[in-house]
Design a protein around this motif. Structure first.
Motif, PDB file in Angstrom:
ATOM      1  N   LEU A   1      31.654   3.188  46.391  1.00 47.54           N
ATOM      2  CA  LEU A   1      31.925   4.461  47.073  1.00 47.54           C
ATOM      3  C   LEU A   1      33.388   4.863  46.957  1.00 47.54           C
ATOM      4  O   LEU A   1      33.712   6.051  46.889  1.00 47.54           O
ATOM      5  CB  LEU A   1      31.516   4.364  48.545  1.00 47.54           C
ATOM      6  CG  LEU A   1      29.996   4.294  48.803  1.00 47.54           C
ATOM      7  CD1 LEU A   1      29.715   4.080  50.287  1.00 47.54           C
ATOM      8  CD2 LEU A   1      29.317   5.572  48.336  1.00 47.54           C
ATOM      9  N   ARG A   2      34.295   3.890  46.934  1.00 48.51           N
ATOM     10  CA  ARG A   2      35.725   4.217  46.827  1.00 48.51           C
ATOM     11  C   ARG A   2      36.031   4.932  45.517  1.00 48.51           C
ATOM     12  O   ARG A   2      36.957   5.730  45.433  1.00 48.51           O
ATOM     13  CB  ARG A   2      36.557   2.945  46.920  1.00 48.51           C
ATOM     14  CG  ARG A   2      36.612   2.355  48.320  1.00 48.51           C
ATOM     15  CD  ARG A   2      37.263   0.986  48.287  1.00 48.51           C
ATOM     16  NE  ARG A   2      37.159   0.307  49.565  1.00 48.51           N
ATOM     17  CZ  ARG A   2      37.415  -0.990  49.754  1.00 48.51           C
ATOM     18  NH1 ARG A   2      37.798  -1.730  48.710  1.00 48.51           N
ATOM     19  NH2 ARG A   2      37.305  -1.538  50.937  1.00 48.51           N
ATOM     20  N   ILE A   3      35.233   4.640  44.498  1.00 47.05           N
ATOM     21  CA  ILE A   3      35.463   5.275  43.197  1.00 47.05           C
ATOM     22  C   ILE A   3      34.737   6.609  43.097  1.00 47.05           C
ATOM     23  O   ILE A   3      35.331   7.627  42.740  1.00 47.05           O
ATOM     24  CB  ILE A   3      34.997   4.330  42.065  1.00 47.05           C
ATOM     25  CG1 ILE A   3      35.880   3.072  42.046  1.00 47.05           C
ATOM     26  CG2 ILE A   3      35.040   5.030  40.712  1.00 47.05           C
ATOM     27  CD1 ILE A   3      35.461   2.052  41.020  1.00 47.05           C
ATOM     28  N   VAL A   4      33.454   6.644  43.426  1.00 46.99           N
ATOM     29  CA  VAL A   4      32.653   7.849  43.161  1.00 46.99           C
ATOM     30  C   VAL A   4      32.902   8.964  44.177  1.00 46.99           C
ATOM     31  O   VAL A   4      32.479  10.096  43.948  1.00 46.99           O
ATOM     32  CB  VAL A   4      31.143   7.517  43.115  1.00 46.99           C
ATOM     33  CG1 VAL A   4      30.845   6.538  42.002  1.00 46.99           C
ATOM     34  CG2 VAL A   4      30.656   6.966  44.462  1.00 46.99           C
ATOM     35  N   ARG A   5      33.539   8.656  45.281  1.00 49.47           N
ATOM     36  CA  ARG A   5      33.830   9.728  46.235  1.00 49.47           C
ATOM     37  C   ARG A   5      34.878  10.703  45.697  1.00 49.47           C
ATOM     38  O   ARG A   5      35.022  11.806  46.219  1.00 49.47           O
ATOM     39  CB  ARG A   5      34.294   9.135  47.567  1.00 49.47           C
ATOM     40  CG  ARG A   5      33.140   8.712  48.467  1.00 49.47           C
ATOM     41  CD  ARG A   5      33.632   8.119  49.754  1.00 49.47           C
ATOM     42  NE  ARG A   5      32.529   7.783  50.640  1.00 49.47           N
ATOM     43  CZ  ARG A   5      32.553   6.765  51.493  1.00 49.47           C
ATOM     44  NH1 ARG A   5      33.629   5.992  51.565  1.00 49.47           N
ATOM     45  NH2 ARG A   5      31.526   6.524  52.273  1.00 49.47           N
ATOM     46  N   ASP A   6      35.619  10.274  44.691  1.00 49.51           N
ATOM     47  CA  ASP A   6      36.577  11.178  44.052  1.00 49.51           C
ATOM     48  C   ASP A   6      35.789  12.194  43.224  1.00 49.51           C
ATOM     49  O   ASP A   6      35.013  11.833  42.334  1.00 49.51           O
ATOM     50  CB  ASP A   6      37.525  10.379  43.154  1.00 49.51           C
ATOM     51  CG  ASP A   6      38.579  11.275  42.513  1.00 49.51           C
ATOM     52  OD1 ASP A   6      39.627  11.494  43.132  1.00 49.51           O
ATOM     53  OD2 ASP A   6      38.325  11.753  41.379  1.00 49.51           O
ATOM     54  N   GLN A   7      35.985  13.478  43.531  1.00 48.99           N
ATOM     55  CA  GLN A   7      35.192  14.528  42.895  1.00 48.99           C
ATOM     56  C   GLN A   7      35.350  14.526  41.371  1.00 48.99           C
ATOM     57  O   GLN A   7      34.374  14.683  40.641  1.00 48.99           O
ATOM     58  CB  GLN A   7      35.593  15.896  43.458  1.00 48.99           C
ATOM     59  CG  GLN A   7      34.766  17.066  42.919  1.00 48.99           C
ATOM     60  CD  GLN A   7      33.298  16.927  43.263  1.00 48.99           C
ATOM     61  OE1 GLN A   7      32.938  16.723  44.402  1.00 48.99           O
ATOM     62  NE2 GLN A   7      32.447  16.994  42.247  1.00 48.99           N
ATOM     63  N   ARG A   8      36.570  14.328  40.897  1.00 54.68           N
ATOM     64  CA  ARG A   8      36.797  14.336  39.447  1.00 54.68           C
ATOM     65  C   ARG A   8      36.080  13.166  38.773  1.00 54.68           C
ATOM     66  O   ARG A   8      35.490  13.306  37.700  1.00 54.68           O
ATOM     67  CB  ARG A   8      38.290  14.282  39.151  1.00 54.68           C
ATOM     68  CG  ARG A   8      39.080  15.487  39.653  1.00 54.68           C
ATOM     69  CD  ARG A   8      40.563  15.212  39.538  1.00 54.68           C
ATOM     70  NE  ARG A   8      40.932  13.999  40.275  1.00 54.68           N
ATOM     71  CZ  ARG A   8      42.080  13.346  40.139  1.00 54.68           C
ATOM     72  NH1 ARG A   8      42.978  13.785  39.270  1.00 54.68           N
ATOM     73  NH2 ARG A   8      42.351  12.266  40.845  1.00 54.68           N
TER      74      ARG A   8
ATOM     75  N   ALA B   1      40.242   5.433  40.283  1.00 60.82           N
ATOM     76  CA  ALA B   1      39.626   6.708  40.647  1.00 60.82           C
ATOM     77  C   ALA B   1      40.480   7.885  40.187  1.00 60.82           C
ATOM     78  O   ALA B   1      39.972   8.966  39.897  1.00 60.82           O
ATOM     79  CB  ALA B   1      39.403   6.778  42.153  1.00 60.82           C
ATOM     80  N   ALA B   2      41.782   7.660  40.119  1.00 61.08           N
ATOM     81  CA  ALA B   2      42.684   8.736  39.678  1.00 61.08           C
ATOM     82  C   ALA B   2      42.586   8.976  38.181  1.00 61.08           C
ATOM     83  O   ALA B   2      43.174   9.926  37.665  1.00 61.08           O
ATOM     84  CB  ALA B   2      44.116   8.390  40.072  1.00 61.08           C
ATOM     85  N   SER B   3      41.875   8.107  37.486  1.00 59.27           N
ATOM     86  CA  SER B   3      41.679   8.275  36.038  1.00 59.27           C
ATOM     87  C   SER B   3      40.182   8.351  35.768  1.00 59.27           C
ATOM     88  O   SER B   3      39.553   7.347  35.425  1.00 59.27           O
ATOM     89  CB  SER B   3      42.306   7.097  35.276  1.00 59.27           C
ATOM     90  OG  SER B   3      42.066   7.239  33.888  1.00 59.27           O
ATOM     91  N   PRO B   4      39.573   9.546  35.960  1.00 62.07           N
ATOM     92  CA  PRO B   4      38.121   9.681  35.798  1.00 62.07           C
ATOM     93  C   PRO B   4      37.591   9.126  34.484  1.00 62.07           C
ATOM     94  O   PRO B   4      36.544   8.457  34.483  1.00 62.07           O
ATOM     95  CB  PRO B   4      37.901  11.195  35.917  1.00 62.07           C
ATOM     96  CG  PRO B   4      39.019  11.653  36.796  1.00 62.07           C
ATOM     97  CD  PRO B   4      40.191  10.808  36.398  1.00 62.07           C
TER      98      PRO B   4
END
Length: 623
Positions: free
Chosen positions: A134-141, A107-110
């Motif tokens: 959800l753990r991935i897409v909840r990151d706004q970036r 997630a830290a690497s969009p």
């Protein structure tokens, strides 16, 4: 500092794949360390053959090292060659999907997250458990990157699991409904539009925004798909906001006129139709559709709005319908039928299929007077009234309707009681419909009835016996201010109109007979939960006689009658007696009088009339 083993030069590397793999696997940690430095990683991966790389990455011991080091997993998944090999391993995908640390790294690497989600194999694993997604897409970036990738968000949403995961998250749902990039992606897929609009949560979020609402409905691609699905049209019309937007769309209105399915859908849902009519703009627009106005005038859709006062007002104020007499009659007839049906519904027999019967009745009425005939033909056969739990014989159909109106439809004899066996005095029993009503609401009630007409008293007793009404006694006497005998006048054409001969209307035709009279006060020595007096003009004398015993009465109904043959001031006298005994009082017209004097009541001031008094004792009674 970790000491890295030097990478052997190409000419020194063994050609045997197995030996290469064994050397790397002998020190999996060292291999992971080599990957940390970009230059070393690139050199290493460039010098390892595809076959060796595949064998290496498939080795369980190295997989454990990768999973245990989220940074290494991220590095390998970021390399096109390694990613393609790793994504072929469903076990590996499930392992990283279930590892919170790896997912956080991704997630830290969009850009990497976007690439992974674009791969069908990854999506399938992530959708096995929506929490992974959800753990991935909840990151706004990450979400922004996903929205930047043409078609990617659509691929997630077309899968029921992905759609449920994203729509179940309030923040993500709002983002999807309001973000122009996602909206643009959605509207390109008509099937997805239908699925999303079918979801109440997404629809509510979408319709909250007026501008967005207008944009969605105004999009020809979306509207085209909506119009192809009459069921979806009906669901949208059930929402005031969506209905307003649709009705203001010229293309939608044109299609409604041309498409019988859409037209039928609008008319099929009573609540939606009424809701549209209540809305100023949408209602006016709806009534500008010629075919709809035509059918309203013909009465096909009047029943849809007769249930809703606001919608009814909107409809009858419409210019095209205002002067149409047939429409006015049909509207009044449907409104009256609805009132009657609601009142009778609790007293209809089981298995009657009430909704079907109601719809059939609507097709038979054209005028308010038709309601009475239609309902009586449904409930009656050969002077028998068929109701829930009972069949009652009655003397005349002409007088039956007034009794149905008063006793069952309006429930004028209703009274509250917390006692299982309330005691009731029924003065003016007639053929026993009042006893049926009391037994319907309080099956174990104890009832004492009075009916002076011999034929009616016999019929009431027969009805009680036939229907097994227990704890009921009916006396063939007339209540009066004194005991003895009196002349009773019975009109030939009205079983309800019997009264003391001294009070008979001049010129009336009928028979006079002698009847026994009794005082009411002896029956009030014990507490009475409900006292009903419908005794055709003797009510003031009877109440005066039992004035001192009325303290034992909890609730009271009295129908009083006034005409030129009776002295004036009787109502005032009745009210004075009740006030003296601490009763709270409500006064109104009887049902027959209300119908007769509905227009210009003052013109009926000197004519025969009847009114009703309901009274409740302010003082508590002993049980």
């Amino acid at each position: 500092m970790t000491t890295r083993d030097p990478i052997p030069p190409a000419e020194e590397q063994p050609n045997d794949t197995a030996r290469q793999v064994d050397e790397f696997l002998a020190k999996p940690g060292a291999f992971a360390d080599l990957l940390q430095d970009p230059e070393t990683r690139d050199e290493l991966l460039s010098r390892v053959s595809p076959t060796t790389l595949r064998s290496l990455l498939k080795a369980p011991v190295l997989l454990e090292t990768i999973i245990g080091n989220p940074g290494t997993a991220k590095i390998l998944l970021g390399d096109d060659r390694c990613r393609d090999i790793l994504l072929d391993d469903a076990n590996f995908l499930r392992r990283i999907a279930g590892d919170q640390r790896v997912l956080e790294q991704l997630a830290a690497s969009p850009p990497l997250a976007r690439k992974l989600l674009a791969d069908e194999r990854v999506r399938e694993i992530l959708l096995e458990d929506p929490n992974f997604l959800l753990r991935i897409v909840r990151d706004q970036r990450t979400l922004d990157k996903i929205l930047d990738e043409p078609g990617l968000i659509r691929l997630i949403l077309v899968d029921e699991r992905g759609r449920e995961a994203l729509l179940g998250d309030d923040k993500l749902r709002r983002k999807l409904a309001t973000e122009p990039r996602s909206v643009e992606e959605i509207v390109t897929d008509p099937g997805l539009v239908a699925r999303l609009l079918d979801d109440q949560r997404f629809r509510d979020t979408l319709l909250e925004d007026r501008a967005l609402r207008k944009r969605i409905v105004g999009d020809r691609r979306v509207l085209r798909h909506i119009l192809e699905d009459p069921k979806l049209v009906g669901e949208l019309l059930a929402d005031d906001r969506a209905a307003r937007a649709l009705m203001q769309n010229a293309e939608f209105r044109r299609r409604v006129i041309r498409d019988p399915r859409l037209y039928a859908e609008i008319l099929s849902d009573q609540d939606s139709f009424a809701s549209i009519l209540r809305d100023g703009g949408a209602g006016s627009t709806l009534l500008e559709i010629p075919v709809l106005v035509r059918d309203l005038i013909l009465g096909r859709a009047i029943d849809l709005v007769s249930r809703d006062r606001g919608a009814t007002r909107k409809l009858i104020q419409h210019q095209r319908l205002l002067t149409d007499a047939d429409f006015a009659d049909r509207m009044a007839a449907n409104t009256n039928l609805l009132r009657v049906w609601r009142g009778l519904r609790p007293f209809l027999r089981e298995g009657m299929e009430a909704e079907r019967v109601f719809n059939e009745l609507q097709t038979r009425i054209r005028h308010p007077d038709d309601v009475r005939l239609a309902v009586l033909s449904l409930l009656c056969k050969d002077n028998q009234l068929n109701l829930a739990g009972a069949t009652l014989e009655f003397p005349q159909v002409a007088s039956l309707w007034i009794l149905l109106e008063e006793i069952l439809i309006s429930e004028e004899y209703y009274f509250p009681s917390d006692r299982a066996r309330p005691r009731i005095i029924d003065a003016g029993t007639n053929f026993g419909l009042s006893i049926y009503y009391f037994k319907h609401i309080y099956p174990d009630a104890r009832i004492v009835g009075f009916e002076p007409m011999p034929s009616l008293c016999e019929l009431a007793r027969k009805n009680c016996m036939t229907n097994d009404f227990r704890d009921v006694e009916i006396h063939q006497v007339a209540l009066s201010g004194e005991e003895g005998e009196a002349a009773l006048f019975a009109p030939h054409d009205d079983s309800l109109g019997a009264s003391m001969a001294s009070h008979a209307e001049p010129g009336s035709s009928g028979a006079t007979l002698r009847v026994e009279t009794q005082r009411l006060s002896p029956y009030l020595e014990q507490p009475v939960d409900f006292l009903k007096l419908d005794i055709e003009g003797a009510e003031d004398a009877v109440l005066e006689e039992c004035r001192g015993s009325l303290g034992n009465v909890r609730h009271l109904f009295c129908e009083y009658h006034q005409d030129s043959a009776r002295p004036s001031g009787r109502l005032a006298r009745i009210l004075e007696i009740l006030e003296a005994n601490d009763f709270d009082v409500v006064v109104g017209k009887s049902r027959s009088c209300a119908i007769r004097s509905a227009s210009r009541p003052l013109m009926h001031a000197r004519q025969r009339y009847s009114g009703c008094v309901w009274a409740s004792n302010r003082r508590p009674l002993e049980s």
